[in-house]
Every structure is written in C-alpha cells, then in structure tokens.
Design a protein around this motif. Structure first.
Motif, PDB file in Angstrom:
ATOM      1  N   PHE A   1      -2.864  12.468  -4.225  1.00 44.09           N
ATOM      2  CA  PHE A   1      -1.719  12.418  -5.143  1.00 44.09           C
ATOM      3  C   PHE A   1      -0.644  13.451  -4.807  1.00 44.09           C
ATOM      4  CE2 PHE A   1      -4.137  10.480  -9.027  1.00 44.09           C
ATOM      5  CZ  PHE A   1      -4.094   9.262  -8.415  1.00 44.09           C
ATOM      6  N   ASP A   2      -0.820  14.239  -3.739  1.00 52.89           N
ATOM      7  CA  ASP A   2       0.124  15.312  -3.464  1.00 52.89           C
ATOM      8  C   ASP A   2       1.510  14.773  -3.131  1.00 52.89           C
ATOM      9  OD1 ASP A   2      -1.075  14.228  -1.214  1.00 52.89           O
ATOM     10  OD2 ASP A   2      -1.018  16.084  -0.066  1.00 52.89           O
ATOM     11  N   THR A   3       2.514  15.533  -3.534  1.00 51.98           N
ATOM     12  CA  THR A   3       3.907  15.164  -3.294  1.00 51.98           C
ATOM     13  C   THR A   3       4.333  15.623  -1.903  1.00 51.98           C
ATOM     14  OG1 THR A   3       4.747  17.261  -4.154  1.00 51.98           O
ATOM     15  CG2 THR A   3       4.388  15.467  -5.751  1.00 51.98           C
ATOM     16  N   GLU A   4       5.552  15.258  -1.520  1.00 53.97           N
ATOM     17  CA  GLU A   4       6.072  15.687  -0.219  1.00 53.97           C
ATOM     18  C   GLU A   4       6.125  17.209  -0.147  1.00 53.97           C
ATOM     19  OE1 GLU A   4      10.200  15.377   2.331  1.00 53.97           O
ATOM     20  OE2 GLU A   4       9.542  13.632   1.180  1.00 53.97           O
TER      21      GLU A   4
ATOM     22  N   TYR B   1      -6.587  15.594   5.925  1.00 49.83           N
ATOM     23  CA  TYR B   1      -7.448  14.410   6.039  1.00 49.83           C
ATOM     24  C   TYR B   1      -7.075  13.397   4.962  1.00 49.83           C
ATOM     25  CZ  TYR B   1     -11.850  12.431   7.893  1.00 49.83           C
ATOM     26  OH  TYR B   1     -12.797  11.667   8.524  1.00 49.83           O
ATOM     27  N   GLU B   2      -5.936  12.788   5.121  1.00 55.14           N
ATOM     28  CA  GLU B   2      -5.414  11.799   4.181  1.00 55.14           C
ATOM     29  C   GLU B   2      -4.220  11.118   4.825  1.00 55.14           C
ATOM     30  OE1 GLU B   2      -2.487  13.805   1.149  1.00 55.14           O
ATOM     31  OE2 GLU B   2      -4.246  15.097   1.318  1.00 55.14           O
ATOM     32  N   PRO B   3      -3.870   9.931   4.339  1.00 52.63           N
ATOM     33  CA  PRO B   3      -2.659   9.273   4.854  1.00 52.63           C
ATOM     34  C   PRO B   3      -1.420  10.000   4.359  1.00 52.63           C
ATOM     35  CG  PRO B   3      -3.566   8.021   3.026  1.00 52.63           C
ATOM     36  CD  PRO B   3      -4.550   9.112   3.318  1.00 52.63           C
ATOM     37  N   PHE B   4      -0.364   9.939   5.142  1.00 50.29           N
ATOM     38  CA  PHE B   4       0.855  10.610   4.696  1.00 50.29           C
ATOM     39  C   PHE B   4       1.530   9.844   3.566  1.00 50.29           C
ATOM     40  CE2 PHE B   4       5.483  11.324   5.008  1.00 50.29           C
ATOM     41  CZ  PHE B   4       5.484  12.643   4.603  1.00 50.29           C
ATOM     42  N   ASN B   5       1.493   8.532   3.627  1.00 46.66           N
ATOM     43  CA  ASN B   5       2.151   7.719   2.598  1.00 46.66           C
ATOM     44  C   ASN B   5       1.114   6.982   1.760  1.00 46.66           C
ATOM     45  OD1 ASN B   5       4.826   8.322   3.392  1.00 46.66           O
ATOM     46  ND2 ASN B   5       4.625   6.926   5.123  1.00 46.66           N
ATOM     47  N   GLY B   6       0.404   7.698   0.926  1.00 44.56           N
ATOM     48  CA  GLY B   6      -0.581   7.067   0.063  1.00 44.56           C
ATOM     49  C   GLY B   6      -1.632   6.346   0.869  1.00 44.56           C
ATOM     50  N   ALA B   7      -1.952   5.103   0.468  1.00 48.97           N
ATOM     51  CA  ALA B   7      -2.985   4.327   1.154  1.00 48.97           C
ATOM     52  C   ALA B   7      -2.391   3.356   2.168  1.00 48.97           C
ATOM     53  CB  ALA B   7      -3.815   3.570   0.124  1.00 48.97           C
ATOM     54  N   GLU B   8      -1.106   3.509   2.483  1.00 49.12           N
ATOM     55  CA  GLU B   8      -0.432   2.529   3.332  1.00 49.12           C
ATOM     56  C   GLU B   8      -0.701   2.751   4.818  1.00 49.12           C
ATOM     57  OE1 GLU B   8       3.662   2.700   2.350  1.00 49.12           O
ATOM     58  OE2 GLU B   8       3.363   2.237   0.244  1.00 49.12           O
ATOM     59  N   ASN B   9      -0.962   4.000   5.213  1.00 44.46           N
ATOM     60  CA  ASN B   9      -1.106   4.289   6.633  1.00 44.46           C
ATOM     61  C   ASN B   9      -2.446   3.809   7.161  1.00 44.46           C
ATOM     62  OD1 ASN B   9       0.480   7.506   6.138  1.00 44.46           O
ATOM     63  ND2 ASN B   9       1.391   5.502   6.460  1.00 44.46           N
ATOM     64  N   THR B  10      -2.448   3.289   8.372  1.00 47.66           N
ATOM     65  CA  THR B  10      -3.689   2.826   8.983  1.00 47.66           C
ATOM     66  C   THR B  10      -4.028   3.610  10.238  1.00 47.66           C
ATOM     67  OG1 THR B  10      -2.502   1.156  10.267  1.00 47.66           O
ATOM     68  CG2 THR B  10      -3.377   0.486   8.111  1.00 47.66           C
ATOM     69  N   ASN B  11      -3.246   4.628  10.552  1.00 47.80           N
ATOM     70  CA  ASN B  11      -3.540   5.409  11.744  1.00 47.80           C
ATOM     71  C   ASN B  11      -3.024   6.830  11.601  1.00 47.80           C
ATOM     72  OD1 ASN B  11      -4.405   5.764  14.571  1.00 47.80           O
ATOM     73  ND2 ASN B  11      -4.324   3.532  14.570  1.00 47.80           N
ATOM     74  N   ILE B  12      -3.243   7.609  12.646  1.00 46.14           N
ATOM     75  CA  ILE B  12      -2.926   9.040  12.632  1.00 46.14           C
ATOM     76  C   ILE B  12      -1.418   9.248  12.755  1.00 46.14           C
ATOM     77  CG2 ILE B  12      -3.316  11.207  13.846  1.00 46.14           C
ATOM     78  CD1 ILE B  12      -5.933   9.991  14.875  1.00 46.14           C
ATOM     79  N   TYR B  13      -0.902  10.225  12.012  1.00 45.51           N
ATOM     80  CA  TYR B  13       0.502  10.589  12.082  1.00 45.51           C
ATOM     81  C   TYR B  13       0.638  12.084  12.328  1.00 45.51           C
ATOM     82  CZ  TYR B  13       2.229   6.132  10.243  1.00 45.51           C
ATOM     83  OH  TYR B  13       2.540   4.802  10.079  1.00 45.51           O
ATOM     84  N   LYS B  14       1.691  12.453  13.030  1.00 48.12           N
ATOM     85  CA  LYS B  14       1.968  13.874  13.163  1.00 48.12           C
ATOM     86  C   LYS B  14       3.468  14.099  13.011  1.00 48.12           C
ATOM     87  CE  LYS B  14       2.754  14.816  18.060  1.00 48.12           C
ATOM     88  NZ  LYS B  14       2.385  15.721  19.161  1.00 48.12           N
ATOM     89  N   SER B  15       3.812  15.290  12.555  1.00 50.16           N
ATOM     90  CA  SER B  15       5.216  15.587  12.274  1.00 50.16           C
ATOM     91  C   SER B  15       5.827  16.497  13.315  1.00 50.16           C
ATOM     92  CB  SER B  15       5.344  16.264  10.907  1.00 50.16           C
ATOM     93  OG  SER B  15       4.609  17.479  10.903  1.00 50.16           O
TER      94      SER B  15
END
Length: 459
Positions: A338-341, A355-369
């Motif tokens: 539930f964390d915000t940006e 250890y969580e998706p960046f955009n709620g439950a929508e992400n299906t793979n690893i992201y990095k910024s």
C-alpha cells in the motif's frame, strides 16, 4: 500540411517522453525474465544494478551492545540425557547460550584453545571457531549468536549448537525445557545443471512472533519446512514482522524488551531458517496501526504514516530491531503493497531491493529506477485455501515476460506436519500432498533454479 502536422505531433510526443524519462526519478524499465540466467550459481542479466548500494542509515542499536543476563529456570534434554538443570546459561538478544566446554563434553568433542582460534574435534568432524565465524570440515559460515566470554568461559548460542553439531532444538514453553535432538536433515546435492534461464523466487509471508508462530510445536513444524526446502536445494525468503501487536488481546510483543522462552524459540527459528537457505526481509515494523492485528492491518499507505518522517520512523525501528538481534536483512516489503510513491522513495534510501511491484499488482517483472534499486514483484500470487494449483500452473507457463515469483503463508502448511519426540528422537510425518511439497516437485520437474533477491546484482 498533413505531413508537417504529423511530424509536429511525433516530435512533441517524443519530447514529452524524453522529459518524462529523464526528469522523473521513478521511471522504471523492465528486466524480462528471459534475460535472467544462472551460470555456476551466479545470476546474469542484460542489465542488473551495480553492487555499490549503501544505505543512508546506521542502526542506533547494535548486537554487540545488547545486555547479557543469567538464566536459571530452563532445563535441557541433550540426546538421551534428560532434565539437565545444573548447566550455566546466559541470555543475549533472545538467544540462550551454553558453556562451550559443557556442550562439547556432552557430545564427545575435544577442545583446543591454545591458538587464536578454538578448535573442536571428534572422530568425524573438525570445527574451527572465531568470535563470529566457523569452519566445519570444508564448510565456512558465520555464527548466528557469536561467542560470548563470561567468567573466563566461552558460551555458544543454541542456534549455533544446532548448526555446528547437527542437532535440532525443540522448545517446550510450558515446562521451560529445550531438547537438543539428532538432526536427520538431508544435505542438498550440488545441481548437475550448470546453466538455466528458468529462475524462480519464493517468499514466506507475514512471519512474526505472534499467533501461530508463538506456539512451540508450530515453531518446530516450521523447522521441518525449512529442512524440506534445504534438502532440495531451494533458496527462499522470509518476510519478517519485527513487532507483533494485537490490541484487542492486549498483546504487544516487542522482541527487544519481552525476554521469554517463546521469543527465544522464535529467534532460534529465524536463525534456523537462515542456516537452511532463507533470507530475511522487513515486512514493515508492526504491519498494523490503531486497533488492527499485525499481519492484517496497514502501516504504510496514503492514510497511515504518510509523511517522510513517519515513514522513516517505521523503517528505522525495524532496522534497529534486526541489528539488535543480529538478524541480517536483505530487502523491504511494505504491508499489502500500500506504500505511496513518497514512501517508496524513502524505502529506496534504506534498501536496494524492494520485494513488491512498483505499481500495485500490475507489474509482472522486475523494474529498476537507477543503478541501484530494484522492485521485484510476485506475479504468480499466493496459495488460496491450501490449493497450490494456481502457482503450479504459473510455474508450468514459461511466459518470459512474467517473473516466476510467488509467496506462501507458512501457517497453511502446519496441518500437513505431525511430530513428536518419543524415544529421544524428533519423529516427523510430513504429508507429501502438502502445498509446499507439490510446488517443490513442480520446481524440480520443470528444472527451475531458485535465487535470492540480493543475487540480482551485477557482481
């Protein structure tokens, strides 16, 4: 004219996209699962972050500074010797310690402390100890409790006794008793597969010292789960809630202040999980607020602890608890995602791996910024109503765009495990139809390699 208009629109959109990419620090790009490859136990990908991340925080509480007290009311059962009450025992950071000489005498080991290292040996094993590490035959590792010196005697934690002498500690909270029994854990064989691009991640969820996990028999059952994973060479994660609260039941279990055998059993269990291939991460601090129970409530969201200062306080309390208890942590998972940006940005100051998706439950793979932080989702979800088929179906589906990552609440597995300590042995009956057993069979039959989240770096 139409061509000029189309060109203008194209250039405008390109400019806007460029501004968004370069100005927004939280623009993420995808690392497809097909680019994750394991060669000789090392993870490779086309773009992994550098191994240069440094947390912005130094813990205020350190394990070395934690107090040591004497314990007088706990009895021991060591192999076939019962009701041992005369052994000196110490307590530090929710770990019980026994005199090294005492336990070596009981287990027929000799001690040589003439050099800078302490050498233990019997007919089968040679163990070398420093204050915080060990070498057993050809295997090396770190002690979970370190050695303590008191009144010119060395003390070793029960967690380290388990690991070094192939024993399992079984706690009996009601009778203040600990049984150290033979461990029959099968050592995993080195995989014959030196190359694989089928990678999976497993996370045990909502793990705190309350409810199911504050019961002695359940703690031993979790050890059985760890033994199963270890014997199959499965790496896993444990999302730990450092402080368990249930206001309706007047429970506030702070591991830094509530010294009791149930909490010692829990920290011993965490040590056991680490020694059997588990990596620990923070799952909030209490995973609740107001009158909610830990594991079910919110802690970081748009409505709860939503300022930078409040977010930092939650994170730092968890880090301080881990530091005081000498529990290494490698990632953060916000309760219920539930964390915000803003809260994500703050978490990224402390942890390389979220250890969580960046955009709620929508992400299906690893992201990095950037060159450091990764957000790692669990797109396969979790087990509902003891039915692992959705996870198994997800593992069988080799979609390269979906990371094969999932989580499991350990309490679901408890009903499939029976045990007793008859005849001075830990006797276990583990139903082969349990959800975890079925999932492990799928991982093995599909030739998956499980990895730890902190292996997802460019070494």
């Amino acid at each position: 004219m139409k061509k000029k208009k189309k060109l203008f629109i194209f250039l405008t959109l390109s400019l806007l996209l460029s501004v968004f990419i370069f100005c927004d620090p939280f623009f993420y790009f995808k690392l497809f699962n097909k680019s994750l490859t394991v060669i000789n136990n090392t993870v490779y990908a086309s773009s992994l972050p550098d191994n240069t991340f440094k947390s912005t925080y130094t813990p205020k509480i350190k394990f070395e500074d934690m107090p040591i007290t004497k314990i007088n009311n706990v009895s021991l059962h060591i192999l076939n010797q019962s009701n041992i009450n005369n052994s000196p025992m110490l307590l530090k950071s929710q770990r019980y310690y026994l005199q090294l000489g005492f336990i070596c005498n009981k287990l027929n080991y000799t001690i040589d402390a003439s050099n800078s290292k302490i050498l233990l040996s019997n007919n089968d094993n040679k163990i070398s100890l420093t204050k915080n590490s060990y070498t057993k035959n050809s295997r090396t590792g770190y002690l979970r409790g370190n050695l303590i010196t008191s009144d010119d005697a060395n003390y070793i934690s029960i967690s380290d006794i388990e690991e070094l002498f192939n024993l399992t500690a079984v706690f009996d909270f009601k009778n203040n008793n600990i049984s150290l029994l033979d461990s029959s854990v099968k050592t995993p064989e080195e995989s014959s597969v030196s190359y694989t691009n089928k990678v999976a991640l497993i996370r045990l969820e909502d793990f705190g010292c309350g409810s199911n996990y504050a019961i002695d028999k359940n703690q031993t059952k979790i050890k059985c789960m760890a033994n199963l994973l270890y014997s199959q060479g499965i790496k896993f994660h444990v999302s730990w809630i450092p402080r368990f609260k249930s206001p309706a039941d007047n429970i506030d279990n702070d591991l830094l202040t509530n010294n009791n055998i149930a909490n010692v059993g829990f920290v011993n269990l965490v040590d056991y999980l680490i020694n059997k291939g588990g990596e620990i991460g923070l799952h909030g601090y209490t995973h609740q607020h107001d009158d909610e129970i830990s594991g079910k409530g919110e802690e970081l969201s748009k409505d709860v602890n939503n300022t930078e200062a409040e977010t930092r306080a939650v994170i730092e309390k968890g880090i301080d608890t881990a530091s005081a208890l000498n529990i290494p942590i490698s990632y953060y998972e916000s309760p219920h995602y539930f964390d915000t940006e803003l809260q994500k940005k703050v978490i990224s100051d402390y942890f390389q791996f979220i250890y969580e998706p960046f955009n709620g439950a929508e992400n299906t793979n690893i992201y990095k910024s950037d060159d450091s932080n990764l957000f790692v989702p669990t797109p396969l979800g979790y087990i509902h109503d003891s039915d692992p088929n959705s996870i198994i179906d997800g593992l069988n589906n080799e979609d390269p765009d979906t990371l094969h990552s999932f989580y499991y609440h350990p309490f679901v597995e408890l009903k499939y495990i029976d045990l007793n300590t008859n005849n001075n042995k830990l006797n276990i009956t583990y139903d082969e139809n349990s959800p975890l057993q079925k999932i492990i069979k799928t991982l093995k039959s599909d030739d998956y390699t499980t990895v730890h989240i902190d292996e997802l770096i460019d070494k």
